[in-house]
Design a protein around this motif. Structure first.
Motif, PDB file in Angstrom:
ATOM      1  N   UNK A 276      10.747  -1.710   5.308  1.00  0.00           N
ATOM      2  CA  UNK A 276       9.529  -2.509   5.168  1.00  0.00           C
ATOM      3  C   UNK A 276       8.487  -1.772   4.333  1.00  0.00           C
ATOM      4  N   UNK A 277       8.430  -0.447   4.499  1.00  0.00           N
ATOM      5  CA  UNK A 277       7.474   0.342   3.716  1.00  0.00           C
ATOM      6  C   UNK A 277       7.955   0.487   2.278  1.00  0.00           C
ATOM      7  N   UNK A 278       9.231   0.842   2.098  1.00  0.00           N
ATOM      8  CA  UNK A 278       9.727   1.052   0.730  1.00  0.00           C
ATOM      9  C   UNK A 278       9.688  -0.240  -0.080  1.00  0.00           C
ATOM     10  N   UNK A 279       9.964  -1.369   0.561  1.00  0.00           N
ATOM     11  CA  UNK A 279       9.905  -2.635  -0.164  1.00  0.00           C
ATOM     12  C   UNK A 279       8.469  -3.001  -0.528  1.00  0.00           C
ATOM     13  N   UNK A 280       7.530  -2.723   0.378  1.00  0.00           N
ATOM     14  CA  UNK A 280       6.118  -2.979   0.067  1.00  0.00           C
ATOM     15  C   UNK A 280       5.648  -2.111  -1.094  1.00  0.00           C
ATOM     16  N   UNK A 281       6.078  -0.861  -1.102  1.00  0.00           N
ATOM     17  CA  UNK A 281       5.718   0.051  -2.198  1.00  0.00           C
ATOM     18  C   UNK A 281       6.316  -0.433  -3.512  1.00  0.00           C
ATOM     19  N   UNK A 282       7.593  -0.833  -3.483  1.00  0.00           N
ATOM     20  CA  UNK A 282       8.255  -1.300  -4.703  1.00  0.00           C
ATOM     21  C   UNK A 282       7.558  -2.534  -5.272  1.00  0.00           C
ATOM     22  N   UNK A 283       7.243  -3.484  -4.400  1.00  0.00           N
ATOM     23  CA  UNK A 283       6.555  -4.692  -4.874  1.00  0.00           C
ATOM     24  C   UNK A 283       5.205  -4.336  -5.483  1.00  0.00           C
ATOM     25  N   UNK A 284       4.502  -3.410  -4.842  1.00  0.00           N
ATOM     26  CA  UNK A 284       3.166  -3.096  -5.310  1.00  0.00           C
ATOM     27  C   UNK A 284       3.181  -2.371  -6.650  1.00  0.00           C
ATOM     28  N   UNK A 285       4.122  -1.467  -6.843  1.00  0.00           N
ATOM     29  CA  UNK A 285       4.233  -0.759  -8.126  1.00  0.00           C
ATOM     30  C   UNK A 285       4.457  -1.760  -9.252  1.00  0.00           C
TER      31      UNK A 285
END
Length: 438
Positions: free
Chosen positions: A63-72
């Motif tokens: 959930x954290x890594x996907x949120x980071x990826x989307x935000x980048x």
């Protein structure tokens, strides 16, 4: 990546590390999931320290890594000097719902060290804004750790962090270490020692309250060796500082986000400071971020000049970085959904009993614990720090468990997803290591 294909180790000057010793026999990780790291040689190593006190929700949270990826991909960077992005405000609002009542403002930075220096600067600037510019003195505490900025090491009380860097900040005093001989092997908070806070009255009498800006303490001292505050000690500090108009800063970089139960030590102990630092568990260690919680009184004191005037000449390029905000928001969702702030309450007693079972060894000098924090101190041998290092090494290589050592003290702070079987695994590795070595 296998060790045989690894790059040369010469270029990286590692922090807080005996570089030559490490590079002769490196301890390396290449992946992590849940409670475990994976080494290049395929071993699973139990993480009993939540990385560096930071991976509170465990490793590999998609959930954290996907949120980071989307935000980048969506917004990789946005400045927060005279401009901003919505997530900064969303995150600040979410955080203030977790903070003590009356602390409704957040200043973002990038680490615990920056959080501390920010809090110290806000404290000094607050008194100046109030027309009390003579209040410039800062009070820390022996064995305190407040990061590695010049402000943090000045108010910190660890000699090795200070001795090589000159005179540091002037006008800094230190309270005595909040520990009383005879309280070894106390389970939880010692019954005696609240009177140690009264030393602050002596410092005030020496310098005058009108010269003192702030007192900064860790509610539970972590990196200095896991030292638990005596019952009534923190409340006594709050009473004294309030009486004399001195700000109280709680450094919650370690105790924040569920480590001892509840969101923060301040809410757990029901003591509201004036400023509160945080970092580490804020993003589950995924992206560097820090946050300083500010009382309404302090914030509002800066909001009295012209509206077009900058109220505080302080900040960082990466304050409220959008990617860090995305990581923090996802982390808060996990904490809430999985009720992780209650894990210390649910497992604290089991953790305590298992830790204190190691009292059986003569080489063990003291065991200290609170919530999901533990410290095991060894009697010093022929060479200070050797016993702590040897048990740390044995646990890593033979027990497949990572602990943290500070001289002859081992510190433990497992991710909040820990279960009883993980606690048993960690204590077994420690017991086997102590038996094998001593």
């Amino acid at each position: 990546m296998s060790m045989t294909s690894a790059p040369s180790m010469d270029s990286f000057w590692m922090p807080f590390t005996a570089n030559r010793q490490f590079k002769a026999n490196p301890r390396m990780f290449e992946s992590a999931e849940g409670m475990y790291y994976k080494t290049p040689d395929g071993r699973s190593v139990l993480d009993s320290t939540a990385g560096l006190w930071c991976v509170n929700a465990g490793h590999g949270r998609t959930q954290i890594s996907e949120a980071v990826s989307r935000q980048v991909q969506n917004l990789d960077f946005a400045p927060t000097f005279q401009l901003c992005h919505p997530m900064a405000f969303e995150l600040a609002e979410r955080l203030t719902k977790l903070s003590p009542e009356g602390m409704d403002h957040v200043f973002f930075c990038n680490s615990g060290s920056e959080s501390v220096d920010t809090a110290l600067k806000i404290a000094l600037a607050y008194h100046r804004a109030k027309g009390d510019s003579g209040r410039t003195r800062l009070i820390g505490r022996e064995k305190g750790y407040h990061g590695t900025g010049f402000g943090g090491i000045s108010v910190g009380g660890l000699v090795n962090n200070r001795r090589a860097f000159g005179s540091l900040l002037t006008g800094v005093d230190h309270l005595k270490h909040a520990w009383t001989p005879g309280t070894e092997f106390t389970k939880g908070q010692p019954e005696v020692g609240a009177n140690l806070a009264d030393e602050l009255e002596g410092i005030i009498a020496l310098h005058g309250a009108e010269t003192i800006a702030a007192v900064i303490v860790e509610p539970i001292a972590g990196s200095g060796g896991v030292w638990i505050p005596p019952k009534g000690y923190l409340q006594r500090l709050r009473d004294i500082t309030r009486k004399h108009g001195i700000l109280l800063i709680f450094d919650e970089v370690i105790t924040g986000f569920g480590r001892i139960g509840g969101a923060f030590a301040s809410t757990h102990f029901d003591i509201t400071p004036d400023l509160m630092t945080s970092a580490k568990g804020l993003t589950n260690g995924a992206i560097p971020m820090g946050a300083v919680f500010v009382s309404n009184d302090i914030h509002d004191a800066f909001m009295t000049g012209p509206e077009e005037a900058i109220e505080l000449f302080h900040g960082y390029t990466y304050s409220a970085h959008p990617v860090a905000c995305a990581a923090a928001l996802a982390t808060l969702d996990i904490y809430e959904r999985e009720n992780l702030f209650n894990k210390a309450y649910e497992l604290g007693e089991y953790w305590q009993e298992q830790l204190h079972s190691l009292k059986e060894f003569d080489v063990v000098k003291d065991i200290r614990n609170y919530g999901l924090v533990g410290g095991i101190e060894f009697h010093t041998g022929d060479k200070p720090g050797q016993r702590g290092y040897d048990v740390f090494e044995h646990c890593f290589w033979k027990g497949n468990v990572m602990v943290r050592y500070t001289m002859d003290i081992l510190a433990m702070s497992p991710p909040l997803i820990v279960e009883k079987e993980h606690i048993d695994e960690a204590i077994t590795a420690l017991r086997n290591g102590i038996k094998a070595l001593y």
